[in-house]
Design an enzyme around this catalytic site. Sequence first.
Site, PDB file in Angstrom:
ATOM      1  N   CYS A   1       0.976  -1.156  -0.263  1.00 22.51           N
ATOM      2  CA  CYS A   1      -0.163   0.327   0.158  1.00 22.51           C
ATOM      3  C   CYS A   1       1.019   1.137  -0.362  1.00 22.51           C
ATOM      4  O   CYS A   1       1.363   1.862  -0.519  1.00 22.51           O
ATOM      5  CB  CYS A   1      -1.064  -0.005   1.192  1.00 22.51           C
ATOM      6  SG  CYS A   1      -2.840   1.135   0.723  1.00 22.51           S
TER       7      CYS A   1
ATOM      8  N   GLU B   1      -1.943  -9.452   4.018  1.00 21.76           N
ATOM      9  CA  GLU B   1      -1.448  -9.599   5.014  1.00 21.76           C
ATOM     10  C   GLU B   1      -3.456  -9.852   5.943  1.00 21.76           C
ATOM     11  O   GLU B   1      -3.244 -10.477   6.832  1.00 21.76           O
ATOM     12  CB  GLU B   1      -1.467  -8.726   6.507  1.00 21.76           C
ATOM     13  CG  GLU B   1      -1.839  -6.689   6.536  1.00 21.76           C
ATOM     14  CD  GLU B   1      -1.587  -6.556   5.585  1.00 21.76           C
ATOM     15  OE1 GLU B   1      -1.508  -5.052   5.627  1.00 21.76           O
ATOM     16  OE2 GLU B   1      -0.862  -6.494   4.008  1.00 21.76           O
TER      17      GLU B   1
ATOM     18  N   HIS C   1      -3.624  -5.487  -0.131  1.00 21.10           N
ATOM     19  CA  HIS C   1      -3.200  -6.291   1.220  1.00 21.10           C
ATOM     20  C   HIS C   1      -3.114  -7.326   1.742  1.00 21.10           C
ATOM     21  O   HIS C   1      -3.735  -7.887   2.149  1.00 21.10           O
ATOM     22  CB  HIS C   1      -3.896  -5.548   3.184  1.00 21.10           C
ATOM     23  CG  HIS C   1      -4.106  -3.982   2.749  1.00 21.10           C
ATOM     24  ND1 HIS C   1      -2.637  -3.451   3.403  1.00 21.10           N
ATOM     25  CD2 HIS C   1      -4.091  -2.744   2.853  1.00 21.10           C
ATOM     26  CE1 HIS C   1      -2.846  -1.880   3.830  1.00 21.10           C
ATOM     27  NE2 HIS C   1      -3.580  -1.740   2.926  1.00 21.10           N
TER      28      HIS C   1
ATOM     29  N   SER D   1      -0.782 -12.946  38.010  1.00 19.16           N
ATOM     30  CA  SER D   1      -1.449 -12.584  37.995  1.00 19.16           C
ATOM     31  C   SER D   1      -2.786 -13.855  37.455  1.00 19.16           C
ATOM     32  O   SER D   1      -4.090 -13.343  37.581  1.00 19.16           O
ATOM     33  CB  SER D   1      -1.718 -11.329  36.627  1.00 19.16           C
ATOM     34  OG  SER D   1      -1.976 -12.749  35.112  1.00 19.16           O
TER      35      SER D   1
END
Length: 505
Positions: free
Chosen positions: A78, A168, A166, A219
């Site tokens: 792009c 991807e 694109h 966590s």
Amino acid sequence: MEKIIILDFGSQTTQLIGRRLRELNMYCEIMPYNKFPEDTAEVKGVILSGSPYSVYDSNAFRMDLKPLRGKFPVLGICYGAQYIVYSSGGKVESAGSREYGRANLSYIDNTDELCNGISAGSQIWMSHGDTITGMPASFATTASTADVKIAAYRVEGEATWGVQFHPEVFHTLDGIRLLENFLSICGCKRDWSPASFVESTVKELRQQLKDDKVVLALSGGVDSSVTAVLLNKAIGKNLTCVFVDHGLLRKNEFETVIADYKHLGLNVIGVNARERFYKALAGVTNPEKKRKIIGAGFIDVFDEEAHKIKNVKWLAQGTIYPDIIESLSITGTVIKSHHNVGGLPEKMNLKLCEPLRLLFKDEVRRVGTELGMMHHLIKRQPFPGPGLAVRILGDITPEKVRILQDADDIFINGLREWNLYDKVWQAGVILLPVQSVGVMGDERTYENAVALRAVTSTDAMTADWAHLPYEFLAKMSNEIINKVKGVNRVVYDISSKPPATIEWE
């Protein structure tokens, strides 16, 4: 280690390029467009990302391509493709109207290495406001659509390519094939895998840490858990994990997580600090203040526990690659701290160890599987650091926590029983600051309302509300109202992100 460098010009899909290459077992690193590494011994190729700017904007991101072109295979996507043309003397102009969405290739040059195996008619995804209208003499068109004459090109006598679509994104159906072709052009071995990561990282950790002692804040989430198991494999007894219960975890989570960690052979200190946090949060309703109180309280509790361990030199954290990328703007300026336990490295004067800092979330889970971790730990849904504090709208009280824990427990266990848990990115219950009239038996009630929240997503940047079966929602509503004292109404949140967020606070 062989690598592809992805130079980020500010595109929203730059991380997605990296994820796609990793899925193809190719190690890659995302760097700001103006931070190309000095050490290029292991660089096999370079990808230039998209950008929110036009190449001719006064504030567009520009760089000198001479150190890249002719030295490495280069693929511009792009804006990257347009910038290669623009900086070579070609012409890029406004498309008149934004070319956005699905398109199909009307022409494809299958003799070109990058386009090999891609057929005319293949669907691609466009997203640009400019288009290439004139190319330098050495540039040749390799793909077109009905509306875009130069959808892809190559530079003759040079390993440089550009595509205005694109590859991807999911909607470009042969996008993975195109990226595979580029990796073949680069001569990549594509030997990046969870097994190779574990092997190399354990070796590096042993060299880095030697006999030093390390403390890690757990966590219960995927990132810190995988970090703990990886470090345990590398340094064993020299790792001490601290798991702080701030009283805002899910029902019985403190006990079950401690049991899971001990099953994994980890050295874990569990700290019950519930009353301390409830006292600090009393009367606080502002969500940002809640977060700050919990964050500061966690730092204090963790610091107190860590100082009981002698000769600790390192603080380990479960920081992952998106945290690193998002913490830097494309000019390299820190715009957001992503330390999992922000403030601890500075307060404790410890060196930082982040063994997962180059992994995406899905790769963390694959590494966890490679390490033999239990499915429910690896597939655990994201849970906010402040816990239920940001799912109780208004002030925090032990009774509100009890209500929310009970309702949440029914919902989460219900998702598991109906085989829906792994199909949902994140789920939980929100205790609303409203009461409503209800009828139970012959009595009128005036009690709390809760909202069920479940979303589907791939990266939490965007999310859609999960289309759960009506029968399941009906059962959850019935069970929560009948079994959770203090609740007489259940609603389901059907907001997507954007414009809403996944959490309510």
